[in-house]
Each structure stands twice: as structure tokens, then as C-alpha cells.
Design a protein around this motif. Structure first.
Motif, PDB file in Angstrom:
ATOM      1  N   ILE A 173      52.652  41.854  30.269  1.00  0.00           N
ATOM      2  CA  ILE A 173      51.721  41.301  31.269  1.00  0.00           C
ATOM      3  C   ILE A 173      50.283  41.574  30.842  1.00  0.00           C
ATOM      4  CG2 ILE A 173      50.889  41.611  33.646  1.00  0.00           C
ATOM      5  CD1 ILE A 173      53.879  42.066  34.416  1.00  0.00           C
ATOM      6  N   GLN A 174      50.052  42.793  30.360  1.00  0.00           N
ATOM      7  CA  GLN A 174      48.698  43.174  29.943  1.00  0.00           C
ATOM      8  C   GLN A 174      48.198  42.279  28.807  1.00  0.00           C
ATOM      9  OE1 GLN A 174      48.301  47.303  28.936  1.00  0.00           O
ATOM     10  NE2 GLN A 174      46.144  47.125  28.400  1.00  0.00           N
ATOM     11  N   ASN A 175      49.055  42.060  27.809  1.00  0.00           N
ATOM     12  CA  ASN A 175      48.655  41.213  26.676  1.00  0.00           C
ATOM     13  C   ASN A 175      48.410  39.771  27.105  1.00  0.00           C
ATOM     14  OD1 ASN A 175      48.891  43.400  25.023  1.00  0.00           O
ATOM     15  ND2 ASN A 175      50.866  42.843  24.154  1.00  0.00           N
ATOM     16  N   ASN A 176      49.307  39.259  27.963  1.00  0.00           N
ATOM     17  CA  ASN A 176      49.138  37.891  28.480  1.00  0.00           C
ATOM     18  C   ASN A 176      47.798  37.737  29.185  1.00  0.00           C
ATOM     19  OD1 ASN A 176      51.711  37.252  27.617  1.00  0.00           O
ATOM     20  ND2 ASN A 176      52.664  37.459  29.622  1.00  0.00           N
ATOM     21  N   LEU A 177      47.512  38.725  30.015  1.00  0.00           N
ATOM     22  CA  LEU A 177      46.288  38.702  30.822  1.00  0.00           C
ATOM     23  C   LEU A 177      45.047  38.716  29.937  1.00  0.00           C
ATOM     24  CD1 LEU A 177      45.364  38.826  33.815  1.00  0.00           C
ATOM     25  CD2 LEU A 177      45.358  41.301  33.605  1.00  0.00           C
ATOM     26  N   LEU A 178      45.051  39.613  28.961  1.00  0.00           N
ATOM     27  CA  LEU A 178      43.876  39.739  28.100  1.00  0.00           C
ATOM     28  C   LEU A 178      43.680  38.480  27.256  1.00  0.00           C
ATOM     29  CD1 LEU A 178      44.211  43.493  27.049  1.00  0.00           C
ATOM     30  CD2 LEU A 178      42.696  42.496  28.769  1.00  0.00           C
ATOM     31  N   GLU A 179      44.789  37.891  26.833  1.00  0.00           N
ATOM     32  CA  GLU A 179      44.703  36.666  26.036  1.00  0.00           C
ATOM     33  C   GLU A 179      44.070  35.531  26.848  1.00  0.00           C
ATOM     34  OE1 GLU A 179      48.010  33.870  24.103  1.00  0.00           O
ATOM     35  OE2 GLU A 179      48.184  35.950  23.426  1.00  0.00           O
ATOM     36  N   ILE A 180      44.511  35.401  28.116  1.00  0.00           N
ATOM     37  CA  ILE A 180      43.955  34.352  28.984  1.00  0.00           C
ATOM     38  C   ILE A 180      42.488  34.624  29.301  1.00  0.00           C
ATOM     39  CG2 ILE A 180      44.074  33.364  31.315  1.00  0.00           C
ATOM     40  CD1 ILE A 180      47.180  33.768  31.052  1.00  0.00           C
ATOM     41  N   LYS A 181      42.178  35.892  29.618  1.00  0.00           N
ATOM     42  CA  LYS A 181      40.790  36.236  29.965  1.00  0.00           C
ATOM     43  C   LYS A 181      39.840  35.972  28.805  1.00  0.00           C
ATOM     44  CE  LYS A 181      40.840  39.360  33.828  1.00  0.00           C
ATOM     45  NZ  LYS A 181      40.616  40.697  34.382  1.00  0.00           N
ATOM     46  N   LEU A 227      52.343  43.824  39.358  1.00  0.00           N
ATOM     47  CA  LEU A 227      50.947  43.655  39.767  1.00  0.00           C
ATOM     48  C   LEU A 227      50.108  44.835  39.296  1.00  0.00           C
ATOM     49  CD1 LEU A 227      52.506  41.685  41.776  1.00  0.00           C
ATOM     50  CD2 LEU A 227      50.611  42.076  43.343  1.00  0.00           C
ATOM     51  N   MET A 228      50.690  46.035  39.378  1.00  0.00           N
ATOM     52  CA  MET A 228      49.951  47.234  38.957  1.00  0.00           C
ATOM     53  C   MET A 228      49.689  47.219  37.454  1.00  0.00           C
ATOM     54  SD  MET A 228      48.857  48.961  41.466  1.00  0.00           S
ATOM     55  CE  MET A 228      48.143  50.224  40.386  1.00  0.00           C
ATOM     56  N   GLU A 229      50.599  46.610  36.693  1.00  0.00           N
ATOM     57  CA  GLU A 229      50.350  46.493  35.248  1.00  0.00           C
ATOM     58  C   GLU A 229      49.123  45.610  35.001  1.00  0.00           C
ATOM     59  OE1 GLU A 229      52.534  45.008  31.171  1.00  0.00           O
ATOM     60  OE2 GLU A 229      53.843  45.593  32.821  1.00  0.00           O
ATOM     61  N   ALA A 230      49.024  44.526  35.772  1.00  0.00           N
ATOM     62  CA  ALA A 230      47.848  43.654  35.663  1.00  0.00           C
ATOM     63  C   ALA A 230      46.588  44.376  36.166  1.00  0.00           C
ATOM     64  CB  ALA A 230      48.075  42.365  36.449  1.00  0.00           C
ATOM     65  N   TYR A 231      46.761  45.124  37.253  1.00  0.00           N
ATOM     66  CA  TYR A 231      45.639  45.892  37.821  1.00  0.00           C
ATOM     67  C   TYR A 231      45.111  46.894  36.793  1.00  0.00           C
ATOM     68  CZ  TYR A 231      43.048  49.033  40.935  1.00  0.00           C
ATOM     69  OH  TYR A 231      42.057  49.791  41.516  1.00  0.00           O
ATOM     70  N   ASP A 232      46.033  47.596  36.155  1.00  0.00           N
ATOM     71  CA  ASP A 232      45.635  48.609  35.164  1.00  0.00           C
ATOM     72  C   ASP A 232      44.959  47.980  33.946  1.00  0.00           C
ATOM     73  OD1 ASP A 232      46.564  50.634  36.789  1.00  0.00           O
ATOM     74  OD2 ASP A 232      48.534  50.753  35.825  1.00  0.00           O
ATOM     75  N   ALA A 233      45.229  46.679  33.747  1.00  0.00           N
ATOM     76  CA  ALA A 233      44.570  45.958  32.648  1.00  0.00           C
ATOM     77  C   ALA A 233      43.231  45.358  33.098  1.00  0.00           C
ATOM     78  CB  ALA A 233      45.488  44.862  32.127  1.00  0.00           C
ATOM     79  N   MET A 270      37.391  28.186  39.191  1.00  0.00           N
ATOM     80  CA  MET A 270      38.404  29.187  39.559  1.00  0.00           C
ATOM     81  C   MET A 270      39.781  28.638  39.212  1.00  0.00           C
ATOM     82  SD  MET A 270      39.021  30.960  43.306  1.00  0.00           S
ATOM     83  CE  MET A 270      37.591  32.055  43.201  1.00  0.00           C
ATOM     84  N   VAL A 271      40.564  29.407  38.463  1.00  0.00           N
ATOM     85  CA  VAL A 271      41.910  28.961  38.088  1.00  0.00           C
ATOM     86  C   VAL A 271      42.950  29.927  38.648  1.00  0.00           C
ATOM     87  CG1 VAL A 271      41.202  27.667  36.041  1.00  0.00           C
ATOM     88  CG2 VAL A 271      41.714  30.112  35.822  1.00  0.00           C
ATOM     89  N   ARG A 272      44.119  29.358  38.980  1.00  0.00           N
ATOM     90  CA  ARG A 272      45.203  30.135  39.594  1.00  0.00           C
ATOM     91  C   ARG A 272      46.365  30.176  38.603  1.00  0.00           C
ATOM     92  NH1 ARG A 272      43.681  25.888  42.736  1.00  0.00           N
ATOM     93  NH2 ARG A 272      45.717  24.891  42.523  1.00  0.00           N
ATOM     94  N   ILE A 273      46.535  31.313  37.955  1.00  0.00           N
ATOM     95  CA  ILE A 273      47.511  31.393  36.866  1.00  0.00           C
ATOM     96  C   ILE A 273      48.563  32.456  37.167  1.00  0.00           C
ATOM     97  CG2 ILE A 273      47.821  31.824  34.400  1.00  0.00           C
ATOM     98  CD1 ILE A 273      45.025  30.740  33.938  1.00  0.00           C
ATOM     99  N   GLY A 274      49.827  32.037  37.156  1.00  0.00           N
ATOM    100  CA  GLY A 274      50.922  32.957  37.461  1.00  0.00           C
ATOM    101  C   GLY A 274      51.864  33.162  36.300  1.00  0.00           C
ATOM    102  N   SER A 275      52.657  32.138  35.977  1.00  0.00           N
ATOM    103  CA  SER A 275      53.730  32.305  34.987  1.00  0.00           C
ATOM    104  C   SER A 275      53.208  32.667  33.602  1.00  0.00           C
ATOM    105  CB  SER A 275      54.621  31.057  34.930  1.00  0.00           C
ATOM    106  OG  SER A 275      53.832  29.911  34.719  1.00  0.00           O
ATOM    107  N   SER A 276      52.014  32.207  33.235  1.00  0.00           N
ATOM    108  CA  SER A 276      51.463  32.549  31.919  1.00  0.00           C
ATOM    109  C   SER A 276      51.066  34.023  31.836  1.00  0.00           C
ATOM    110  CB  SER A 276      50.242  31.685  31.597  1.00  0.00           C
ATOM    111  OG  SER A 276      50.605  30.331  31.493  1.00  0.00           O
TER     112      SER A 276
END
Length: 220
Positions: A3-11, A32-38, A209-215
Motif C-alpha cells: 500500500i505504501q509503495n502504491n501510494l508513493l508512486e501515485i503521489k 488505512l493505517m499503512e497509508a496513514y503511516d506513509a 481532486m482525485v478519488r483513488i482506491g484500488s490502485s
């Protein structure tokens, strides 16, 4: 991929002016906490009860966005904490949000949902309904909501030309909103359009503003 890698790649891929809402519906709190911690602080849910439960369990510096269809009788459960309501598609719903915001001593930011897709399954206002809502006396007297922009969903299709056409239309409606005089309860700055499958097209068409879930979290 985590999740952390996905998030950072999108950001890293998003322009600076575009806000990322991590769509966390149906996902467990540890995800969610994994994303929060990222570093992610904005989460989108589509069920008020699930959002309220997660709000109870998670850090209080999170911005919770309600991105699903809202039932008026459930507004009271999110009114104490919700940051932004994406899917406001009627004056009646806006009035209920205004009422519950007043009870909580808050001003709640809202996006008006426009129907831009060729599918009938999507909720939203058409342009004449938008105009009627904004010109109504009832809206002008709402002191506890702030309409900060528009939201819309394109047709679920691989036809990028059609998706581009729908997003371009929503951007044009948003631009016309910006030509109106701003008031205490109308301050349009946000155009919420684009999800995992089409957010790059949405950004090219002017989304802020974009709403991204599955990615981010993987498929449901």
C-alpha cells in the motif's frame, strides 16, 4: 506491491495542485493505517456508518470525505466530524447537512454532484437543476454549509474519447460556477473528478481532486 509503495508512486505522479483522496471503503483499519503511516491524511468512504467507526478508531488529524450516495437520515452520524461531502445531489440533502452542521456548531464543506455520464445509474444534478438550487432562497439562507465545488463520475467505459468529453463538460460547468459572485456559502475551488481507471484523463481535463482506491489498496 505494498500500500505504501502504491501510494508513493501515485503521489509522485500527481501535479502539485491535485489533492488525493484515498478511497478506503470496505478496507480494514490496518490497511488505512499503512497509508496513514506513509503520510496519507485524506480518506474517502461511501458508507456513513463505516466512516464513523473508522473515525472512532483512527488518529484525529485525518480528513474524512463522504464520497458515496448520502441518505438524509444518516447525515447526523457524520455531521460532527466529516470534512467534505462529495455527493450532494439535491437541495433537500443540502438542507439536512446544513441543519445537522448547525447542531454541531460547524460549517460543512460540500461538493454538488453533477450527472455527466451517459449511464442512468449515476446520481447527480443536471445544469438546470444546479442553477435552480443555487438561485433558490433556501440555499441563500444556509449558513452552515459551504459549497466548495463540483463532483462527477464519467461513464464506466474504455472509450477515452467519451470519458474526456464528459470530464470536459464538467470542467465547463465548474468554470461557469466560478463566474458567479462568491458568497459565504458558495466558494468554488474544488473539482472532484477521476478515479483509479480514469484519473489521468481527469487531471488533463482540469480536475483538482482525485478519488483513488484500488490502485492504492488493491482490488476489492
Amino acid at each position: 506491491m505494498s500500500i505504501q509503495n502504491n501510494l508513493l508512486e501515485i503521489k509522485n505522479d500527481l501535479p502539485g495542485h491535485v489533492t488525493l483522496v484515498a478511497v478506503s471503503k470496505t478496507k480494514p483499519v490496518p490497511d488505512l493505517m499503512e497509508a496513514y503511516d506513509a503520510g496519507q491524511r485524506i480518506f474517502g468512504e461511501n458508507k456513513i456508518q463505516e466512516m464513523a467507526d473508522k473515525h472512532e478508531q483512527m488518529p484525529k488529524d485525518i480528513e474524512w470525505h463522504m464520497i458515496g450516495h448520502v441518505q438524509s437520515n444518516k447525515v447526523k452520524y457524520m455531521a460532527p466530524f466529516v470534512s467534505l461531502v462529495h455527493g450532494v445531489d439535491s437541495l433537500k440533502l443540502l438542507a439536512e447537512i446544513n441543519k445537522q452542521a448547525a447542531k454541531n456548531g460547524r460549517i460543512i464543506a460540500c461538493l454538488l454532484q453533477m450527472h455527466i455520464a451517459e449511464e442512468d445509474s449515476k446520481f447527480g444534478l443536471d445544469e438546470s437543476e444546479l442553477q435552480q438550487l443555487l438561485e433558490s432562497e433556501e440555499f441563500k439562507h444556509m449558513e452552515n454549509i459551504r459549497v466548495t465545488g463540483l463532483m462527477g463520475m464519467a461513464t464506466f467505459t474504455d472509450d477515452e474519447t467519451q470519458v474526456t468529453k464528459e470530464f470536459t463538460r464538467l470542467k465547463a460547468i465548474f468554470d461557469s460556477l466560478n463566474e458567479l459572485p462568491t458568497t459565504n456559502n458558495l466558494q468554488p475551488s474544488t473539482l472532484s473528478m477521476g478515479m483509479s481507471g480514469d484519473y489521468k484523463i481527469a487531471i488533463d481535463c482540469g480536475s483538482t481532486m482525485v478519488r483513488i482506491g484500488s490502485s492504492i489498496f488493491g482490488s476489492r
